[in-house]
Design a protein around this motif. Structure first.
Motif, PDB file in Angstrom:
ATOM      1  N   GLY A  97      -2.608  -6.483   5.652  1.00  0.00           N
ATOM      2  CA  GLY A  97      -1.924  -5.322   5.104  1.00  0.00           C
ATOM      3  C   GLY A  97      -2.627  -4.024   5.434  1.00  0.00           C
ATOM      4  O   GLY A  97      -1.987  -2.993   5.665  1.00  0.00           O
ATOM      5  N   THR A 103       2.200  -1.150   5.955  1.00  0.00           N
ATOM      6  CA  THR A 103       1.753  -1.573   4.626  1.00  0.00           C
ATOM      7  C   THR A 103       0.455  -0.905   4.178  1.00  0.00           C
ATOM      8  O   THR A 103       0.055  -1.053   3.022  1.00  0.00           O
ATOM      9  CB  THR A 103       1.559  -3.101   4.595  1.00  0.00           C
ATOM     10  N   LEU A 106       0.299   1.210   0.952  1.00  0.00           N
ATOM     11  CA  LEU A 106       0.366   0.554  -0.344  1.00  0.00           C
ATOM     12  C   LEU A 106      -0.984   0.536  -1.054  1.00  0.00           C
ATOM     13  O   LEU A 106      -1.048   0.377  -2.277  1.00  0.00           O
ATOM     14  CB  LEU A 106       0.879  -0.887  -0.184  1.00  0.00           C
TER      15      LEU A 106
END
Length: 244
Positions: A97, A103, A106
């Protein structure tokens, strides 16, 4: 003394009064930590240890055993193996991630601003395992799960534990939408957006509670959900700190 009298002495309260007492202790602890002293204060650590010991005492008072809490000596080695495997899995997922641009955002969190290495170490090695993982796992997958499972079985235990675990996160989620830019983008910074962020956090943590309960059931040990819980929180802090 008859066998009946001995059993009564060993179990002075029933299962459901013990569940009610456990919930009352958790409500008081939640308010004490999140409303009166702050999540990461030293009082929070003292509270976590005290609450964990108190809840294990409630379980024992209701006739529970270490096995009911997921802490039977014979299950610890198996639970430790589960925990190590789950920590490794989370590390791989977080690494992927962090490397993927889609991603990476995040992990952004405004609470990392100004944090130094010693503060990060304190969170990862002390505050998360003691102030979060210890008390939450003993409370929800240990005592509550063990009490309800004895009375109604694993399905009921999972439901009760997970719903209460979700509600436990209402107070710490009140400013979540503004702390994490990715959530601010989704929910906005209005009062309605904040309420939706809290609701989402409650639902998400309740679903996570179901997973933790299943890990507890399959491994027979509280160490399995403890390992996953620590990895999700602590490694999240680590990755977010490195990517800030």
């Amino acid at each position: 003394m008859s066998d009946t009298q001995r059993r009564r002495r060993r179990r002075p309260i029933g299962t459901w009064p013990a569940v009610g007492l456990t919930v009352a202790v958790l409500v008081a602890a939640n308010l004490a930590v999140h409303r009166w002293t702050g999540l990461f204060g030293s009082f929070g650590l003292v509270t976590a240890v005290a609450v964990s010991a108190l809840l294990l005492g409630v379980l024992r008072w209701a006739g529970g055993t270490r096995a009911d809490a997921g802490l039977a000596p014979g299950t610890l080695a198996r639970g430790a193996r589960w925990a190590l495997a789950l920590i490794g899995l989370v590390a791989v997922v977080y690494l992927a991630g962090a490397l993927l641009p889609a991603t990476r955002t995040l992990f952004e969190d405004r609470r990392y601003e100004g944090m130094n290495g010693s503060e990060l170490t304190m969170r990862v090695l002390v505050l998360v395992p003691v102030g979060t993982v210890l008390v939450e796992e003993i409370a929800f997958r240990g005592v509550l799960y063990g009490l309800v499972c004895r009375a109604r079985g694993a399905a009921w235990a999972t439901t009760v534990s997970s719903v209460l675990f979700g509600l436990w996160h209402v107070l710490p989620s009140l400013h979540l939408a503004t702390a994490k830019p990715a959530l601010t983008t989704v929910f906005g910074d209005s009062a309605l957006g904040g309420a939706l962020a809290v609701l989402s956090a409650v639902l998400f943590t309740a679903a996570a509670g179901v997973l933790f309960c299943e890990l507890r059931r399959r491994s027979g040990s509280l160490l399995a959900p403890m390992g996953l819980h620590w990895a999700v929180n602590a490694l999240g802090y680590l990755v977010g700190f490195l990517l800030r």
